[in-house]
Every structure is written in structure tokens, then in C-alpha cells.
Design a protein around this motif. Structure first.
Motif, mmCIF file in Angstrom:
data_model
loop_
_atom_site.group_PDB
_atom_site.id
_atom_site.type_symbol
_atom_site.label_atom_id
_atom_site.label_comp_id
_atom_site.label_asym_id
_atom_site.label_seq_id
_atom_site.Cartn_x
_atom_site.Cartn_y
_atom_site.Cartn_z
ATOM 1 N N ALA A 54 -6.199 -7.059 -17.791
ATOM 2 C CA ALA A 54 -5.449 -6.219 -16.865
ATOM 3 C C ALA A 54 -6.363 -5.448 -15.918
ATOM 4 C CB ALA A 54 -4.564 -5.244 -17.639
ATOM 5 N N VAL A 55 -7.645 -5.373 -16.246
ATOM 6 C CA VAL A 55 -8.619 -4.678 -15.397
ATOM 7 C C VAL A 55 -9.749 -5.660 -15.100
ATOM 8 C CG1 VAL A 55 -10.180 -2.713 -15.178
ATOM 9 C CG2 VAL A 55 -8.041 -2.459 -16.437
ATOM 10 N N ILE A 56 -9.976 -5.911 -13.814
ATOM 11 C CA ILE A 56 -10.956 -6.898 -13.380
ATOM 12 C C ILE A 56 -11.958 -6.226 -12.457
ATOM 13 C CG2 ILE A 56 -11.259 -9.064 -12.137
ATOM 14 C CD1 ILE A 56 -8.236 -9.592 -12.896
ATOM 15 N N GLU A 57 -13.237 -6.316 -12.789
ATOM 16 C CA GLU A 57 -14.294 -5.725 -11.967
ATOM 17 C C GLU A 57 -14.906 -6.812 -11.089
ATOM 18 O OE1 GLU A 57 -17.102 -3.328 -14.100
ATOM 19 O OE2 GLU A 57 -15.560 -2.702 -15.523
ATOM 20 N N GLY A 77 7.556 -11.745 -15.600
ATOM 21 C CA GLY A 77 6.287 -12.330 -15.207
ATOM 22 C C GLY A 77 6.383 -13.425 -14.163
ATOM 23 N N GLU A 78 7.566 -13.651 -13.599
ATOM 24 C CA GLU A 78 7.756 -14.739 -12.634
ATOM 25 C C GLU A 78 7.030 -14.539 -11.314
ATOM 26 O OE1 GLU A 78 11.958 -15.271 -12.020
ATOM 27 O OE2 GLU A 78 12.078 -16.741 -13.629
ATOM 28 N N GLU A 79 6.673 -13.304 -11.008
ATOM 29 C CA GLU A 79 6.072 -13.025 -9.712
ATOM 30 C C GLU A 79 4.927 -12.036 -9.880
ATOM 31 O OE1 GLU A 79 7.746 -12.052 -5.301
ATOM 32 O OE2 GLU A 79 8.529 -10.816 -6.913
ATOM 33 N N VAL A 80 3.877 -12.230 -9.103
ATOM 34 C CA VAL A 80 2.788 -11.261 -9.054
ATOM 35 C C VAL A 80 2.706 -10.753 -7.623
ATOM 36 C CG1 VAL A 80 0.980 -12.987 -8.634
ATOM 37 C CG2 VAL A 80 0.380 -10.781 -9.634
ATOM 38 N N VAL A 81 2.470 -9.439 -7.489
ATOM 39 C CA VAL A 81 2.424 -8.789 -6.180
ATOM 40 C C VAL A 81 1.102 -8.031 -6.059
ATOM 41 C CG1 VAL A 81 3.569 -7.135 -4.659
ATOM 42 C CG2 VAL A 81 4.935 -8.497 -6.258
ATOM 43 N N GLU A 100 -6.305 -15.872 -3.684
ATOM 44 C CA GLU A 100 -7.608 -15.440 -3.198
ATOM 45 C C GLU A 100 -7.465 -14.184 -2.357
ATOM 46 O OE1 GLU A 100 -9.715 -18.651 -1.322
ATOM 47 O OE2 GLU A 100 -9.493 -19.937 -3.093
ATOM 48 N N VAL A 101 -8.305 -13.198 -2.664
ATOM 49 C CA VAL A 101 -8.330 -11.939 -1.933
ATOM 50 C C VAL A 101 -9.787 -11.540 -1.721
ATOM 51 C CG1 VAL A 101 -6.114 -11.150 -2.864
ATOM 52 C CG2 VAL A 101 -8.225 -10.531 -4.030
ATOM 53 N N THR A 102 -10.001 -10.655 -0.758
ATOM 54 C CA THR A 102 -11.338 -10.114 -0.525
ATOM 55 C C THR A 102 -11.224 -8.600 -0.370
ATOM 56 O OG1 THR A 102 -12.020 -12.143 0.607
ATOM 57 C CG2 THR A 102 -13.386 -10.189 0.942
ATOM 58 N N PRO A 103 -11.639 -7.844 -1.393
ATOM 59 C CA PRO A 103 -11.620 -6.387 -1.261
ATOM 60 C C PRO A 103 -12.626 -5.948 -0.199
ATOM 61 C CG PRO A 103 -11.994 -7.065 -3.550
ATOM 62 C CD PRO A 103 -12.103 -8.279 -2.696
ATOM 63 N N GLU A 110 -4.309 -2.386 -7.039
ATOM 64 C CA GLU A 110 -3.335 -2.679 -8.080
ATOM 65 C C GLU A 110 -2.638 -4.017 -7.846
ATOM 66 O OE1 GLU A 110 -0.445 0.292 -10.232
ATOM 67 O OE2 GLU A 110 0.516 -0.412 -8.397
ATOM 68 N N PHE A 111 -2.261 -4.685 -8.940
ATOM 69 C CA PHE A 111 -1.338 -5.806 -8.869
ATOM 70 C C PHE A 111 -0.281 -5.607 -9.947
ATOM 71 C CE2 PHE A 111 -5.057 -7.264 -11.300
ATOM 72 C CZ PHE A 111 -4.519 -7.862 -12.437
ATOM 73 N N THR A 112 0.951 -6.023 -9.638
ATOM 74 C CA THR A 112 2.077 -5.812 -10.542
ATOM 75 C C THR A 112 2.958 -7.053 -10.574
ATOM 76 O OG1 THR A 112 3.597 -4.968 -8.859
ATOM 77 C CG2 THR A 112 2.156 -3.349 -9.922
ATOM 78 N N CYS A 113 3.890 -7.049 -11.515
ATOM 79 C CA CYS A 113 4.919 -8.081 -11.508
ATOM 80 C C CYS A 113 5.967 -7.676 -10.464
ATOM 81 C CB CYS A 113 5.554 -8.225 -12.893
ATOM 82 S SG CYS A 113 6.534 -6.803 -13.425
ATOM 83 N N GLY A 114 6.909 -8.556 -10.199
ATOM 84 C CA GLY A 114 7.943 -8.275 -9.211
ATOM 85 C C GLY A 114 8.822 -7.094 -9.586
ATOM 86 N N MET A 115 8.926 -6.788 -10.895
ATOM 87 C CA MET A 115 9.742 -5.665 -11.365
ATOM 88 C C MET A 115 8.917 -4.383 -11.516
ATOM 89 S SD MET A 115 12.014 -7.442 -14.271
ATOM 90 C CE MET A 115 12.837 -8.993 -14.013
ATOM 91 N N ASN A 116 7.609 -4.473 -11.237
ATOM 92 C CA ASN A 116 6.704 -3.330 -11.315
ATOM 93 C C ASN A 116 6.519 -2.813 -12.748
ATOM 94 O OD1 ASN A 116 4.899 -1.811 -9.852
ATOM 95 N ND2 ASN A 116 6.321 -0.144 -9.511
ATOM 96 N N MET A 117 6.720 -3.691 -13.748
ATOM 97 C CA MET A 117 6.536 -3.288 -15.146
ATOM 98 C C MET A 117 5.160 -3.716 -15.666
ATOM 99 S SD MET A 117 10.310 -3.993 -16.703
ATOM 100 C CE MET A 117 9.851 -3.517 -18.334
ATOM 101 N N TYR A 118 4.736 -4.934 -15.373
ATOM 102 C CA TYR A 118 3.394 -5.369 -15.743
ATOM 103 C C TYR A 118 2.453 -4.842 -14.673
ATOM 104 C CZ TYR A 118 5.625 -8.988 -18.701
ATOM 105 O OH TYR A 118 6.358 -9.677 -19.624
ATOM 106 N N ARG A 119 1.327 -4.287 -15.115
ATOM 107 C CA ARG A 119 0.394 -3.694 -14.155
ATOM 108 C C ARG A 119 -1.039 -4.111 -14.469
ATOM 109 N NH1 ARG A 119 1.955 0.494 -11.186
ATOM 110 N NH2 ARG A 119 4.110 1.134 -11.369
ATOM 111 N N GLY A 120 -1.787 -4.330 -13.418
ATOM 112 C CA GLY A 120 -3.199 -4.618 -13.551
ATOM 113 C C GLY A 120 -3.916 -4.053 -12.343
#
Length: 125
Positions: A54-57, A77-81, A100-103, A110-120
Motif C-alpha cells: 500500500a506504500v510504494i517508495e 477493487g474493480e477500479e483504481v484512481v 505508468e506515472v511520473t511524479p 495517493e491512489f484509491t479504489c473507485g469507492m475510496n475505501m482501499y487506499r495506497g
């Protein structure tokens, strides 16, 4: 108050305590992204009752590929945002979906599921 009422009250308080701990206080271990050829950082993320890891460096200003694999039938878990990157993706069950993203700057993304319950989160250094 009867014994049954005490039992129901204590079970309810225990359940509330567990929910608060699991969703807001539990600190998951962080994982360092591995750099591949060409400078692409890569991490495999399993979606099953949350994100693991859930935490990625990562290193800021370098591209990151997150390989999401959903291992559950839950609709949560059907969607990640990934709001900071303007990305979202549908995650079919038992299929890997790379994002793919570039900070651009050091910080937390942050990234979450579509319902904003799963968080990373991605921590860029």
C-alpha cells in the motif's frame, strides 16, 4: 442494563475500534520500486482486501509502472484512481493492468479504489 445489552455494546465498540484501526491507523510496510532497463521503476501491486503493498517508495522525476492485479471478486477493487496524475483504470479480476506515472516532484501521491475505501500512496523522494 442486562448482560445481553452489555455484550452487544462491547462487541459493537470492538468492531468500531477495529474499523478505525484498519482504515485509518494501520501502517503498512513500504516497498522500494525496482529500476528496470531505461530507468523505468516498477512495482507489482495485488488488490485483495486493499493494496499490497500500500506504500510504494520511488524516485521523483522518473517514470513508474504500477502493475495492478486484482485477486478478489469484490466490486470495491474493480477500479483504481490516481487523482494527482489524472488516471483511473478498470481492473478485471485475475488480470494485470499496468499504469505508468511520473511524479514530477518529491511528495506523496495517493491512489484509491473507485469507492475510496482501499487506499495506497506513492512516496517520491
Amino acid at each position: 442494563m442486562s448482560t445481553a445489552q452489555w455484550i452487544v455494546t462491547l462487541v459493537g465498540l470492538g468492531l468500531i475500534t477495529w474499523i478505525v484501526w484498519y482504515f485509518w491507523l494501520y501502517r503498512r510496510e513500504s516497498v522500494q520500486a525496482h529500476a528496470k532497463e531505461g530507468g523505468m521503476q516498477e512495482v507489482d501491486v495485488t488488490v485483495k482486501g486493499g493494496y499490497q503493498p500500500a506504500v510504494i517508495e520511488v524516485q521523483a522525476r522518473q517514470p513508474v509502472r504500477l502493475n495492478f492485479t486484482r485477486r478478489e471478486a469484490s466490486t470495491c477493487g474493480e477500479e483504481v484512481v490516481l487523482p494527482a496524475f489524472g488516471q483511473r483504470a478498470h481492473l478485471p479480476e485475475n488480470q494485470t493492468v499496468p499504469l505508468e506515472v511520473t511524479p514530477a516532484q518529491p511528495g506523496e501521491y495517493e491512489f484509491t479504489c473507485g469507492m475510496n475505501m482501499y487506499r495506497g500512496k506513492i512516496i517520491a523522494r
